[in-house]
Design a protein around this motif. Structure first.
Motif, PDB file in Angstrom:
ATOM      1  N   LEU A  32      86.034 -50.328  11.306  1.00  0.00           N
ATOM      2  CA  LEU A  32      84.993 -51.200  11.859  1.00  0.00           C
ATOM      3  C   LEU A  32      84.968 -52.544  11.139  1.00  0.00           C
ATOM      4  CD1 LEU A  32      82.063 -48.624  12.160  1.00  0.00           C
ATOM      5  CD2 LEU A  32      83.642 -49.376  13.960  1.00  0.00           C
ATOM      6  N   TYR A  33      84.491 -53.554  11.844  1.00  0.00           N
ATOM      7  CA  TYR A  33      84.349 -54.875  11.224  1.00  0.00           C
ATOM      8  C   TYR A  33      82.971 -55.435  11.524  1.00  0.00           C
ATOM      9  CZ  TYR A  33      85.545 -56.519  15.954  1.00  0.00           C
ATOM     10  OH  TYR A  33      85.575 -56.734  17.311  1.00  0.00           O
ATOM     11  N   ILE A  34      82.472 -56.252  10.610  1.00  0.00           N
ATOM     12  CA  ILE A  34      81.155 -56.851  10.780  1.00  0.00           C
ATOM     13  C   ILE A  34      81.186 -57.805  11.971  1.00  0.00           C
ATOM     14  CG2 ILE A  34      79.430 -58.374   9.701  1.00  0.00           C
ATOM     15  CD1 ILE A  34      80.317 -57.180   7.008  1.00  0.00           C
ATOM     16  N   GLY A  35      80.205 -57.646  12.851  1.00  0.00           N
ATOM     17  CA  GLY A  35      80.153 -58.427  14.074  1.00  0.00           C
ATOM     18  C   GLY A  35      80.715 -57.697  15.281  1.00  0.00           C
ATOM     19  N   GLN A  36      81.300 -56.507  15.073  1.00  0.00           N
ATOM     20  CA  GLN A  36      81.866 -55.755  16.184  1.00  0.00           C
ATOM     21  C   GLN A  36      80.760 -55.285  17.127  1.00  0.00           C
ATOM     22  OE1 GLN A  36      84.501 -52.623  14.942  1.00  0.00           O
ATOM     23  NE2 GLN A  36      84.558 -51.632  16.945  1.00  0.00           N
ATOM     24  N   PRO A  37      80.902 -55.487  18.452  1.00  0.00           N
ATOM     25  CA  PRO A  37      79.868 -55.047  19.397  1.00  0.00           C
ATOM     26  C   PRO A  37      79.766 -53.524  19.438  1.00  0.00           C
ATOM     27  CG  PRO A  37      81.358 -56.639  20.407  1.00  0.00           C
ATOM     28  CD  PRO A  37      81.995 -56.215  19.125  1.00  0.00           C
ATOM     29  N   VAL A  38      78.543 -53.012  19.547  1.00  0.00           N
ATOM     30  CA  VAL A  38      78.304 -51.578  19.628  1.00  0.00           C
ATOM     31  C   VAL A  38      77.159 -51.311  20.603  1.00  0.00           C
ATOM     32  CG1 VAL A  38      79.139 -51.053  17.297  1.00  0.00           C
ATOM     33  CG2 VAL A  38      76.729 -51.648  17.649  1.00  0.00           C
ATOM     34  N   VAL A  39      77.069 -50.063  21.057  1.00  0.00           N
ATOM     35  CA  VAL A  39      75.934 -49.630  21.873  1.00  0.00           C
ATOM     36  C   VAL A  39      75.406 -48.324  21.298  1.00  0.00           C
ATOM     37  CG1 VAL A  39      76.819 -50.744  23.947  1.00  0.00           C
ATOM     38  CG2 VAL A  39      77.340 -48.338  23.537  1.00  0.00           C
ATOM     39  N   ALA A  40      74.114 -48.123  21.459  1.00  0.00           N
ATOM     40  CA  ALA A  40      73.465 -46.880  21.039  1.00  0.00           C
ATOM     41  C   ALA A  40      72.818 -46.243  22.248  1.00  0.00           C
ATOM     42  CB  ALA A  40      72.421 -47.158  19.956  1.00  0.00           C
TER      43      ALA A  40
ATOM     44  N   GLY B  82      71.687 -39.360  18.249  1.00  0.00           N
ATOM     45  CA  GLY B  82      72.450 -39.954  19.338  1.00  0.00           C
ATOM     46  C   GLY B  82      73.635 -40.739  18.823  1.00  0.00           C
ATOM     47  N   PRO B  83      74.571 -41.050  19.709  1.00  0.00           N
ATOM     48  CA  PRO B  83      75.802 -41.722  19.272  1.00  0.00           C
ATOM     49  C   PRO B  83      75.650 -43.230  19.181  1.00  0.00           C
ATOM     50  CG  PRO B  83      75.936 -41.262  21.607  1.00  0.00           C
ATOM     51  CD  PRO B  83      74.627 -40.698  21.147  1.00  0.00           C
ATOM     52  N   LEU B  84      76.317 -43.811  18.191  1.00  0.00           N
ATOM     53  CA  LEU B  84      76.611 -45.237  18.148  1.00  0.00           C
ATOM     54  C   LEU B  84      78.065 -45.369  18.568  1.00  0.00           C
ATOM     55  CD1 LEU B  84      75.365 -48.028  17.274  1.00  0.00           C
ATOM     56  CD2 LEU B  84      76.572 -47.695  15.097  1.00  0.00           C
ATOM     57  N   LEU B  85      78.335 -46.207  19.579  1.00  0.00           N
ATOM     58  CA  LEU B  85      79.661 -46.240  20.199  1.00  0.00           C
ATOM     59  C   LEU B  85      80.248 -47.638  20.179  1.00  0.00           C
ATOM     60  CD1 LEU B  85      77.718 -44.524  22.754  1.00  0.00           C
ATOM     61  CD2 LEU B  85      79.948 -43.436  22.529  1.00  0.00           C
ATOM     62  N   ASN B  86      81.581 -47.698  20.113  1.00  0.00           N
ATOM     63  CA  ASN B  86      82.250 -48.978  20.322  1.00  0.00           C
ATOM     64  C   ASN B  86      82.410 -49.209  21.825  1.00  0.00           C
ATOM     65  OD1 ASN B  86      84.518 -47.481  21.180  1.00  0.00           O
ATOM     66  ND2 ASN B  86      85.501 -47.581  19.165  1.00  0.00           N
ATOM     67  N   LEU B  87      82.981 -50.333  22.198  1.00  0.00           N
ATOM     68  CA  LEU B  87      83.070 -50.659  23.624  1.00  0.00           C
ATOM     69  C   LEU B  87      84.213 -49.948  24.337  1.00  0.00           C
ATOM     70  CD1 LEU B  87      82.009 -54.414  23.773  1.00  0.00           C
ATOM     71  CD2 LEU B  87      80.629 -52.325  23.823  1.00  0.00           C
ATOM     72  N   ASN B  88      84.919 -49.070  23.607  1.00  0.00           N
ATOM     73  CA  ASN B  88      85.859 -48.153  24.244  1.00  0.00           C
ATOM     74  C   ASN B  88      85.199 -46.823  24.586  1.00  0.00           C
ATOM     75  OD1 ASN B  88      88.127 -49.885  24.088  1.00  0.00           O
ATOM     76  ND2 ASN B  88      88.427 -49.319  21.934  1.00  0.00           N
ATOM     77  N   GLY B  89      83.902 -46.700  24.257  1.00  0.00           N
ATOM     78  CA  GLY B  89      83.190 -45.457  24.505  1.00  0.00           C
ATOM     79  C   GLY B  89      83.443 -44.393  23.463  1.00  0.00           C
ATOM     80  N   GLU B  90      83.945 -44.779  22.293  1.00  0.00           N
ATOM     81  CA  GLU B  90      84.218 -43.821  21.211  1.00  0.00           C
ATOM     82  C   GLU B  90      83.045 -43.797  20.232  1.00  0.00           C
ATOM     83  OE1 GLU B  90      89.058 -44.449  20.903  1.00  0.00           O
ATOM     84  OE2 GLU B  90      87.703 -45.810  19.836  1.00  0.00           O
ATOM     85  N   VAL B  91      82.731 -42.597  19.753  1.00  0.00           N
ATOM     86  CA  VAL B  91      81.654 -42.448  18.765  1.00  0.00           C
ATOM     87  C   VAL B  91      82.129 -42.983  17.425  1.00  0.00           C
ATOM     88  CG1 VAL B  91      80.180 -40.831  17.523  1.00  0.00           C
ATOM     89  CG2 VAL B  91      80.732 -40.412  19.916  1.00  0.00           C
ATOM     90  N   ILE B  92      81.401 -43.948  16.888  1.00  0.00           N
ATOM     91  CA  ILE B  92      81.722 -44.460  15.550  1.00  0.00           C
ATOM     92  C   ILE B  92      80.650 -44.075  14.534  1.00  0.00           C
ATOM     93  CG2 ILE B  92      83.141 -46.366  16.364  1.00  0.00           C
ATOM     94  CD1 ILE B  92      80.628 -48.169  15.920  1.00  0.00           C
ATOM     95  N   GLY B  93      79.521 -43.522  15.021  1.00  0.00           N
ATOM     96  CA  GLY B  93      78.474 -43.109  14.099  1.00  0.00           C
ATOM     97  C   GLY B  93      77.412 -42.294  14.811  1.00  0.00           C
TER      98      GLY B  93
END
Length: 360
Positions: free
Chosen positions: A135-143, A191-202
């Motif tokens: 992960l990098y700072i500023g990377q878009p995520v969705v919860a 609940g999941p925190l996801l990147n914009l590929n739909g993968e769970v990152i947290g």
């Protein structure tokens, strides 16, 4: 001797509704058919079949939180604080399907848990995990979660920081946590925190707030740790963590001046090594201090851990994260230590963590 631990006392709320909390996580089922929809909307449509809302009933009341499917056997990841003490767990999918959840394993150290539902495989669409170390700072995520009971809510934001340290439910900290400004509130827990590929990152777990509502500072347990914990909970019902047996803090400018260190030296200062513990047996030494003429203790000598198994370490958070993610009791790790102007290596055989502690 002064403690060299770097701890900031803050109000950190476990993000549960009522006595517990849970937020839905969703599966991968294809992108949104409308090319005009946003990426975030496509991620939601892709993963929402895998997210669940969880109602927990216990003698002290009821609560709501979230979770997400991780395999076709019906295993669901959520937070320990969501389901611990539950007498009955109701799991709801976005299509309205309801099922009873059974606790498979709890891990209060990481505040993670695995429950299981008995449903046909076609109803169970596992979410994929992303690599939280990339992960990098500023990377878009969705919860995705159930804030204040509002089920299957999508919020957006960025990765605000990585390698944060948050409190587990025991005396140990959770290293490598992800900080995000995506809105996280009571009910998002698990609940999941996801990147914009739909993968769970947290796994959304905590907020830093004096009001128990979103302040733009939320925390998620990293996916790489989540995968290790979930696998062990499914296989064994519990998780064993390795233990170094030290307390300490980070190198700062005062340390550099006091010990005449190179300005670019970073690592973990060993404040003390637990007598008889793994690090002490391997030869790590306690920091030494002397009182100056003002009666203030000053650091005069200290071991500084700069790497573990060749991976550079700049903070206690990184050390805790590495131990939890990459090692198990019985493993031997090689510490690179800066001592008296020279680098040495020490081999440490790790033992299981004691039940409760404030050290690594």
């Amino acid at each position: 001797m002064k403690s060299f631990s770097k701890w900031l006392i803050v109000l950190i709320s476990a993000i549960a509704v009522g006595a517990f909390a849970f937020a839905p996580a969703l599966a991968q089922s294809g992108l949104a058919p409308n090319a005009d929809t946003t990426v975030e909307a496509q991620v939601f449509q892709q993963v929402s079949p895998s997210v669940v809302s969880i109602m927990v009933y216990a003698s002290q009341g009821q609560g709501q939180g979230s979770g997400f499917v991780i395999d076709e056997q019906g295993h669901i990841v959520t937070n320990n604080h969501v389901v611990e003490g539950a007498e009955f767990i109701e799991v709801e999918f976005i299509d309205g399907t309801l099922a009873e959840g059974t606790i498979i394993g709890l891990d209060p150290d990481s505040d993670l848990a695995v429950i299981q539902v008995d449903l046909p495989e076609e109803k169970l669409i596992p979410l994929a995990f992303g690599d939280s170390s990339s992960l990098y700072i500023g990377q878009p995520v969705v919860a995705i979660g159930s804030p204040f009971g509002q089920e299957f809510t999508l919020t957006t934001g960025i990765v605000s920081a990585t390698e944060r340290s948050i409190a587990g439910l025991t005396g140990y900290s959770i290293g490598g946590a992800i900080q995000t400004d995506a809105a996280i509130n009571p009910g998002n827990s698990g609940g999941p925190l996801l990147n914009l590929n739909g993968e769970v990152i947290g796994v959304n777990s905590q907020i830093l707030s004096s009001s128990r509502s979103n302040s733009g500072v939320g925390f998620a347990i990293p996916s790489n740790l989540t995968q290790r914990v979930a696998q062990e909970l499914i296989e064994n019902g519990f998780v064993e963590y390795s233990y170094l047996g030290i307390s300490g803090g980070e190198v700062n400018l005062r340390t550099i001046d006091a010990l005449n260190l190179p300005n670019d030296l970073r690592g973990v200062i060993v404040g003390s090594a637990v007598p008889g513990g793994p690090s002490a047996r391997a030869g790590l030494q306690d920091a030494q201090t002397l009182q100056n003429n003002m009666g203030v203790e000053e650091l005069v000598n200290a071991d500084i851990i700069t790497a573990i198994n060749g991976e550079e370490i700049t903070s206690m958070e990184e050390l805790v994260s590495y131990l939890a993610r990459e090692t198990k009791p019985g493993d031997t790790v090689t510490l690179t230590v800066y001592r008296d102007g020279e680098y040495i290596t020490l081999d440490v055989r790790l033992t299981p963590r004691p039940s409760t502690s404030q050290i690594s």
